[in-house]
Design a protein around this motif. Structure first.
Motif, PDB file in Angstrom:
ATOM      1  N   GLY A   1      85.786  96.967  80.441  1.00  0.00           N
ATOM      2  CA  GLY A   1      85.834  98.387  80.795  1.00  0.00           C
ATOM      3  C   GLY A   1      84.771  99.225  80.094  1.00  0.00           C
ATOM      4  O   GLY A   1      84.967 100.411  79.836  1.00  0.00           O
ATOM      5  N   LYS A   2      83.614  98.625  79.840  1.00  0.00           N
ATOM      6  CA  LYS A   2      82.567  99.348  79.101  1.00  0.00           C
ATOM      7  C   LYS A   2      82.019 100.544  79.878  1.00  0.00           C
ATOM      8  O   LYS A   2      81.635 101.542  79.283  1.00  0.00           O
ATOM      9  N   THR A   3      81.991 100.452  81.209  1.00  0.00           N
ATOM     10  CA  THR A   3      81.431 101.564  81.987  1.00  0.00           C
ATOM     11  C   THR A   3      82.200 102.858  81.713  1.00  0.00           C
ATOM     12  O   THR A   3      81.611 103.881  81.369  1.00  0.00           O
ATOM     13  N   GLY A   4      83.528 102.787  81.848  1.00  0.00           N
ATOM     14  CA  GLY A   4      84.339 103.950  81.470  1.00  0.00           C
ATOM     15  C   GLY A   4      84.159 104.265  79.993  1.00  0.00           C
ATOM     16  O   GLY A   4      84.181 105.423  79.590  1.00  0.00           O
TER      17      GLY A   4
ATOM     18  N   LEU B   1      72.694 102.424  75.869  1.00  0.00           N
ATOM     19  CA  LEU B   1      72.077 101.131  76.162  1.00  0.00           C
ATOM     20  C   LEU B   1      73.209 100.187  76.527  1.00  0.00           C
ATOM     21  O   LEU B   1      73.977  99.763  75.660  1.00  0.00           O
ATOM     22  N   ASP B   2      73.327  99.882  77.818  1.00  0.00           N
ATOM     23  CA  ASP B   2      74.390  98.996  78.271  1.00  0.00           C
ATOM     24  C   ASP B   2      73.836  97.581  78.352  1.00  0.00           C
ATOM     25  O   ASP B   2      72.681  97.388  78.717  1.00  0.00           O
ATOM     26  N   GLU B   3      74.650  96.597  78.016  1.00  0.00           N
ATOM     27  CA  GLU B   3      74.210  95.190  78.042  1.00  0.00           C
ATOM     28  C   GLU B   3      72.880  95.048  77.306  1.00  0.00           C
ATOM     29  O   GLU B   3      71.912  94.471  77.824  1.00  0.00           O
ATOM     30  N   ALA B   4      72.860  95.569  76.089  1.00  0.00           N
ATOM     31  CA  ALA B   4      71.619  95.579  75.300  1.00  0.00           C
ATOM     32  C   ALA B   4      71.079  94.164  75.082  1.00  0.00           C
ATOM     33  O   ALA B   4      69.869  93.934  75.165  1.00  0.00           O
TER      34      ALA B   4
HETATM   35 MG    MG Z   1      79.252  96.650  82.402  1.00  0.00          MG
END
Ligand code: MG
Ligand code: ADP
Length: 254
Positions: free
Chosen positions: A74-77, A190-193
């Motif tokens: 749930g990283k997007t939220g 930074l997502d999925e760094a």
């Molecule tokens: Mg993600």
């Protein structure tokens, strides 16, 4: 797809850093902006995931974070909720700085939030989620990625771009063409760094974050997400984050 809420209580969650605030327990009692809460409910979310519980709380406290969590946690939220909660609360003029600085005649868009993500698919997924959570708000999400017609993307950006989801290479291109200015950025994600570094994006990421018009680490909130926490990610965290909370959800590889 996604989330197994049955196994929640088994997931080890660990927060370290200076005085991490307590996580929220549920969406209803988190004192979220009413419009955000409505949009979350309309998206079918009932219970926050561990990453979301912590990030909402840290967002309210104005803290940077480095979160290590697996796919499907749930990283997007986890990054959209704190960004949108603060943005909805402040309204457009305060969130965008309010003094009209830098609004000279130019075709550059000035997003307040920038989310860097490694691939076209992931940027599109994030922007679709963002669109749901931004429904009926002043925040206009927008997405750009490589391997697609840049002119079409520039046209869409010009219709409004408060929250920009981008792959690093395409963003560098748009900055160099004078189409994106970073001067209003308040939130940097930074997502999925780790995947971005695996794909060789470190030079582009550094060019973006270290650009002279990007607000410094004291003027922005920075959130980093990664499945693993190897040395090169630790260095980025050291360079891009300030007084950050380190959150690990589940077991984290090095
Ligand atoms: Mg993600
Ligand atoms: P990650 O980025 O960590 O891989 P995502 O944010 O993409 O995870 O979420 C995975 C899936 O779970 C998505 O389909 C998303 O819509 C769903 N999801 C995320 N948070 C919640 C929640 N609190 N309640 C219900 N579904 C959720």
């Amino acid at each position: 797809t996604g989330i197994n809420f049955e196994k929640y209580d088994d997931i080890p969650v660990d927060a370290s850093g200076r005085d991490p605030p307590a996580p929220i327990t549920n969406f209803e009692e988190a004192d979220l902006e009413p419009l955000l809460l409505e949009n979350i409910k309309m998206s079918g979310y009932r219970v926050p995931t561990p990453v979301q519980k912590s990030s909402i709380s840290y967002g309210r406290a104005g803290r940077d974070m480095m979160a290590c969590a697996q796919t499907g946690s749930g990283k997007t939220g986890g990054f959209l909720f704190p960004i949108l909660n603060e943005s909805f609360r402040k309204g457009p003029s305060e969130a965008q700085g309010g003094d009209g600085r830098g609004h000279y005649r130019s075709r550059a868009v000035r997003p307040i939030a920038l989310i860097l993500s490694p691939t076209r698919e992931l940027t599109m997924q994030i922007s679709e989620e963002a669109r749901k959570f931004c429904y009926r708000s002043w925040v206009r999400p927008c997405v750009v990625y490589g391997g697609a017609d840049i002119v079409g993307q520039m046209r869409l950006m010009e219709r409004g771009c408060d929250l920009l989801v981008a792959t690093p290479g395409r963003l560098v291109d748009l900055i160099e063409r004078g189409r994106v200015s970073l001067s209003n950025i308040r939130y940097l994600v930074l997502d999925e760094a780790d995947r971005m570094l695996d794909m060789g994006f470190e030079p582009q990421i550094r060019r973006i974050v270290e650009k002279e018009d990007m607000p410094g680490v004291d003027e922005r909130h920075t959130l980093m997400f990664s499945a693993t926490f190897p040395r090169d990610i630790q260095m980025l965290a050291r360079d891009f984050l300030k007084d950050y909370i380190f959150l690990s959800v589940g077991r984290v590889g090095a």
